[in-house]
Design a protein around this motif. Structure first.
Motif, PDB file in Angstrom:
ATOM      1  N   ASN A   1       0.829  -1.212   0.000  1.00  0.00           N
ATOM      2  CA  ASN A   1       0.000   0.000   0.000  1.00  0.00           C
ATOM      3  C   ASN A   1       0.865   1.266   0.000  1.00  0.00           C
TER       4      ASN A   1
ATOM      5  N   GLY B   1       1.842   1.679  -3.889  1.00  0.00           N
ATOM      6  CA  GLY B   1       0.573   2.278  -4.343  1.00  0.00           C
ATOM      7  C   GLY B   1      -0.593   1.310  -4.465  1.00  0.00           C
ATOM      8  N   LYS B   2      -0.537   0.192  -3.740  1.00  0.00           N
ATOM      9  CA  LYS B   2      -1.643  -0.780  -3.832  1.00  0.00           C
ATOM     10  C   LYS B   2      -2.695  -0.385  -2.790  1.00  0.00           C
ATOM     11  N   THR B   3      -3.596   0.470  -3.208  1.00  0.00           N
ATOM     12  CA  THR B   3      -4.568   1.016  -2.258  1.00  0.00           C
ATOM     13  C   THR B   3      -5.801   0.119  -2.103  1.00  0.00           C
TER      14      THR B   3
ATOM     15  N   GLN C   1      -6.432   0.737   3.295  1.00  0.00           N
ATOM     16  CA  GLN C   1      -6.649   0.094   1.993  1.00  0.00           C
ATOM     17  C   GLN C   1      -8.133  -0.204   1.832  1.00  0.00           C
ATOM     18  N   THR C   2      -8.645  -0.068   0.630  1.00  0.00           N
ATOM     19  CA  THR C   2     -10.055  -0.404   0.391  1.00  0.00           C
ATOM     20  C   THR C   2     -10.167  -1.903   0.145  1.00  0.00           C
TER      21      THR C   2
ATOM     22  N   ASP D   1      -3.336  -0.788  -8.747  1.00  0.00           N
ATOM     23  CA  ASP D   1      -3.524  -0.380  -7.351  1.00  0.00           C
ATOM     24  C   ASP D   1      -3.992  -1.524  -6.450  1.00  0.00           C
TER      25      ASP D   1
ATOM     26  N   TYR E   1       0.446   1.876  10.512  1.00  0.00           N
ATOM     27  CA  TYR E   1      -0.144   3.109   9.970  1.00  0.00           C
ATOM     28  C   TYR E   1      -0.158   4.248  11.002  1.00  0.00           C
TER      29      TYR E   1
END
Ligand code: PA5
Length: 448
Positions: A253, A257-259, A292-293, A316, A402
């Motif tokens: 993430n 950029g792996k959201t 993250q979604t 992503d 986080y």
């Protein structure tokens, strides 16, 4: 047994742009050791959910037996952390046709959608139904609204006997439901005050409904205990499944950029496991502009719907596949197939399911999409217990990565407060004024 294969998130397989370097994973060593010791110390406080596997389950099992012997229907009234876990256990660990063959039949009233309410009412006989009202706060609008209607129906149908049809699972001291339960002498189970809704599946919140539908809750807790044991001993990220899940997702993430975290089981019975995970991951980590979604996909169905995007769309996503190695029933394809489709001859549906997963993984590796595979030897209470504990701990640990509090949900409370104000609840007058200030319907289009 569960196995976690994280080969395909590593840079040596999918490259450094999308993949994680081993040195990078190991560079968190000091952070992991420090956080590990904080977690061990916090097991009596913030990480109290870690203690749930060690509870005495006798009272739950005895009461579940009483329900099994006296009722034909069992309806859970609750929402969010007070329903998703129980539904996940029911759908993962009972037969897909459970309600056609067994009693008590299981239903859930979560939403305040009148169509669902009507449908559940149509399928039960209220005089033969036990209602389990589950709410930690004792005041969630949906739960209290559904319960209030049921309560008046029960009183009308059964007079004073209505009490025998209710069991409350709520905070041991606080809230409207506890007060009502105490006044009316209704059977109640406690939700440990230090355990938040989405971490409560291994408390009576999930265990009572699970025991009612015949799930071996001691096996479930044995799996959770095993995971606790491993995760308490192992400080090394490569040996600690929960920390591994947390760190691979965090690096993917924040550094790649792996959201979006897709969870894609190749077993439809695990569909609601993903719903449970979505709440855990989203509500715990979606804070301060971070998180993250979580997204649900089901194999193989979503191969024919989502994989195009996962392979060639925006880069992503990190994907977690879940695979079940052994299955109780399987169906063989006949040997005598026409030449054009003869490649399927003699193979089984379960074999195809697993080969399709392999094929999908290979395609994703080719497109350099990071993916993890969690394999269970079988879909058992023990394995699901391990999975629950692993994901709960991974979520708690991620809070430290986080630097956010994974155990609160201020943004959920805000919506609840506006709803109270809109429904005219006393004490929410200022909130109503705030709503009027905030909410405008200025730009609209209407078509008749
Ligand atoms: O995880 C959470 O805290 C929430 O999803 C709650 O479980 C949900 O809002 C329901 O709350 P309650 O159990 O108080 O009815």
């Amino acid at each position: 047994m569960i196995r976690i294969d994280y080969t395909n998130v590593m840079a040596e397989v999918i490259g450094e742009r999308d993949g994680i370097l081993r040195e990078e994973l190991l560079s968190f060593r000091h952070f992991v050791v420090e956080t590990h010791s904080i977690i061990q110390r916090e097991k009596d406080r913030k990480f109290y959910f870690c203690k749930l596997p060690y509870q005495d389950t006798q009272e739950i099992k005895d009461y579940a037996q009483h329900i099994r012997e006296n009722f034909e229907y069992f309806v859970l009234i609750g929402i969010g952390g007070s329903s998703l876990g129980a539904k996940m256990l029911f759908e993962s660990l009972t037969d897909l046709n459970y309600n056609l063959k067994n009693s008590p039949k299981f239903f859930a009233l979560e939403n305040v959608d009148p169509a669902v309410f009507a449908s559940v009412l149509e399928q039960i006989d209220i005089k033969k139904t036990c209602f389990n009202v589950v709410t930690k706060s004792g005041s969630t609008v949906e739960t209290i609204a559904n319960f209030s209607i049921i309560l008046s129906m029960l009183k009308k149908e059964l007079g004073d006997k209505y009490k025998e049809h209710l069991v409350f699972t709520t905070d041991p001291e606080k809230g409207f439901l506890r007060k009502l339960g105490n006044q009316e002498g209704i059977k109640m189970f406690d939700i440990p005050p230090k355990v938040g809704g989405r971490f409560s599946v291994l408390s009576p919140v999930g265990l009572l409904p699970a025991a009612v539908v015949g799930i071996d809750i001691d096996e479930l807790l044995s799996g959770a205990k095993k995971m606790d044991l491993i995760c308490s001993i192992e400080e090394h990220v490569e040996h600690n499944p929960a920390y591994l899940i947390a760190l691979t997702h965090y690096i993917a993430n924040m550094r790649r950029g792996k959201t979006i975290s897709v969870m894609m089981p190749y077993a439809e019975k695990l569909s609601s496991f993903v719903d449970w995970y979505r709440q855990l991951w989203a509500e715990s980590l979606g804070k301060d502009g971070l998180g993250q979604t979580p997204v649900k996909a089901i194999g193989t169905i979503d191969q024919h719907s989502q994989i195009q995007l996962y392979r060639e769309g925006i880069r992503d996503k990190i994907i977690t596949f879940i695979q079940i190695e052994e299955t109780e029933e399987d169906f063989k394809i006949p040997e005598d197939l026409p030449e054009d489709i003869s490649y399927l001859s003699g193979h089984s549906l379960h074999e195809i399911l697993n080969k399709e997963l392999l094929g999908t993984k290979a395609a994703l590796i080719k497109s350099k999409v990071p993916n993890i595979t969690i394999s269970m030897d079988k879909l058992s209470a023990y394995n699901i217990g391990m999975m629950i504990y692993m994901y709960e701990l991974a979520t708690g640990f991620s809070g430290y990565l986080y630097k956010i509090n994974p155990f609160d949900q201020p943004a959920v409370e805000e919506g609840k407060n506006f709803t109270y104000a809109l429904m005219g609840r006393k004490g929410y007058e200022e909130k109503l004024e705030e709503f009027k200030e905030l909410y405008k319907e200025k730009y609209k289009i209407e078509i008749q």
